[in-house]
Design a protein around this motif. Structure first.
Motif, PDB file in Angstrom:
ATOM      1  N   PRO A 176       1.215   5.050   0.910  1.00  0.00           N
ATOM      2  CA  PRO A 176       0.508   5.956   1.811  1.00  0.00           C
ATOM      3  C   PRO A 176      -0.129   7.110   1.044  1.00  0.00           C
ATOM      4  N   GLY A 177      -1.325   7.435   1.446  1.00  0.00           N
ATOM      5  CA  GLY A 177      -2.042   8.530   0.812  1.00  0.00           C
ATOM      6  C   GLY A 177      -3.486   8.517   1.258  1.00  0.00           C
ATOM      7  N   ILE A 178      -4.286   9.360   0.676  1.00  0.00           N
ATOM      8  CA  ILE A 178      -5.701   9.442   1.015  1.00  0.00           C
ATOM      9  C   ILE A 178      -6.440   8.318   0.302  1.00  0.00           C
ATOM     10  N   GLU A 179      -7.192   7.578   1.054  1.00  0.00           N
ATOM     11  CA  GLU A 179      -7.978   6.478   0.499  1.00  0.00           C
ATOM     12  C   GLU A 179      -9.458   6.827   0.575  1.00  0.00           C
ATOM     13  N   ASP A 187       0.838  -1.190   0.000  1.00  0.00           N
ATOM     14  CA  ASP A 187       0.000   0.000   0.000  1.00  0.00           C
ATOM     15  C   ASP A 187       0.878   1.247   0.000  1.00  0.00           C
ATOM     16  N   ASP A 229      -3.782   9.831   9.930  1.00  0.00           N
ATOM     17  CA  ASP A 229      -2.346   9.691  10.187  1.00  0.00           C
ATOM     18  C   ASP A 229      -1.526  10.247   9.020  1.00  0.00           C
ATOM     19  N   PHE A 230      -1.948   9.919   7.793  1.00  0.00           N
ATOM     20  CA  PHE A 230      -1.241  10.409   6.619  1.00  0.00           C
ATOM     21  C   PHE A 230      -1.263  11.938   6.571  1.00  0.00           C
ATOM     22  N   SER A 243      -6.187   5.836   9.026  1.00  0.00           N
ATOM     23  CA  SER A 243      -5.020   5.863   8.141  1.00  0.00           C
ATOM     24  C   SER A 243      -4.939   7.199   7.404  1.00  0.00           C
ATOM     25  N   ASN A 244      -6.090   7.706   6.956  1.00  0.00           N
ATOM     26  CA  ASN A 244      -6.119   9.009   6.284  1.00  0.00           C
ATOM     27  C   ASN A 244      -5.685  10.121   7.240  1.00  0.00           C
ATOM     28  N   LYS A 260       1.056  13.416   9.279  1.00  0.00           N
ATOM     29  CA  LYS A 260       2.468  13.302   8.897  1.00  0.00           C
ATOM     30  C   LYS A 260       2.808  14.304   7.797  1.00  0.00           C
ATOM     31  N   THR A 261       1.907  14.451   6.845  1.00  0.00           N
ATOM     32  CA  THR A 261       2.145  15.395   5.752  1.00  0.00           C
ATOM     33  C   THR A 261       2.208  16.827   6.275  1.00  0.00           C
TER      34      THR A 261
END
Length: 120
Positions: free
Chosen positions: A26-29, A24, A49-50, A46-47, A53-54
């Motif tokens: 990392p990015g917007i899902e 996978d 967290d991404f 997950s979104n 971090k960004t």
């Protein structure tokens, strides 16, 4: 030549194990496609967290750019102060030369009328 390169790349990609190729990124899902609430929650987390971090990375990058710009501004201020001093020194020197020329001109003017009187 291009065909050979593309064949080599294709062969190389085929040698990579399938589980490595399917990692996978990392990015917007899009989380609305998930059926269960647990998977949807995990996707949303997950979104988040991404994005965190960004934002942290971008904030650090922009802070470095601001710090570099501030250092450059301070260096330019020092340069301007030095140039202002040079200009002030040149202006003072020019004023001094102008004053000396004005002092020496009346002496020349006083001699010239005397010379005219002697020629009569």
């Amino acid at each position: 030549m291009k065909k050979i390169i593309s064949l080599v790349v294709l062969l190389f990609l085929m040698l990579i194990p399938p589980h490595v190729r399917a990692q996978d990124i990392p990015g917007i899902e899009i989380c609305t496609a998930e059926k269960t609430m647990e998977r949807r929650t995990s996707c949303l987390q997950s979104n988040v967290d991404f994005l965190q971090k960004t934002m942290t990375k971008l904030s650090a990058d922009h802070q470095q750019k601001l710090d570099a710009a501030n250092r450059q501004i301070e260096a330019l201020k020092v340069t301007i102060a030095g140039l202002q001093k040079v200009v002030a020194d040149l202006q003072a020197s020019q004023k001094q030369m102008t004053d000396e020329m004005k002092k020496s001109e009346p002496a020349k003017g006083a001699i010239a009328p005397a010379a005219k009187e002697g020629s009569k």
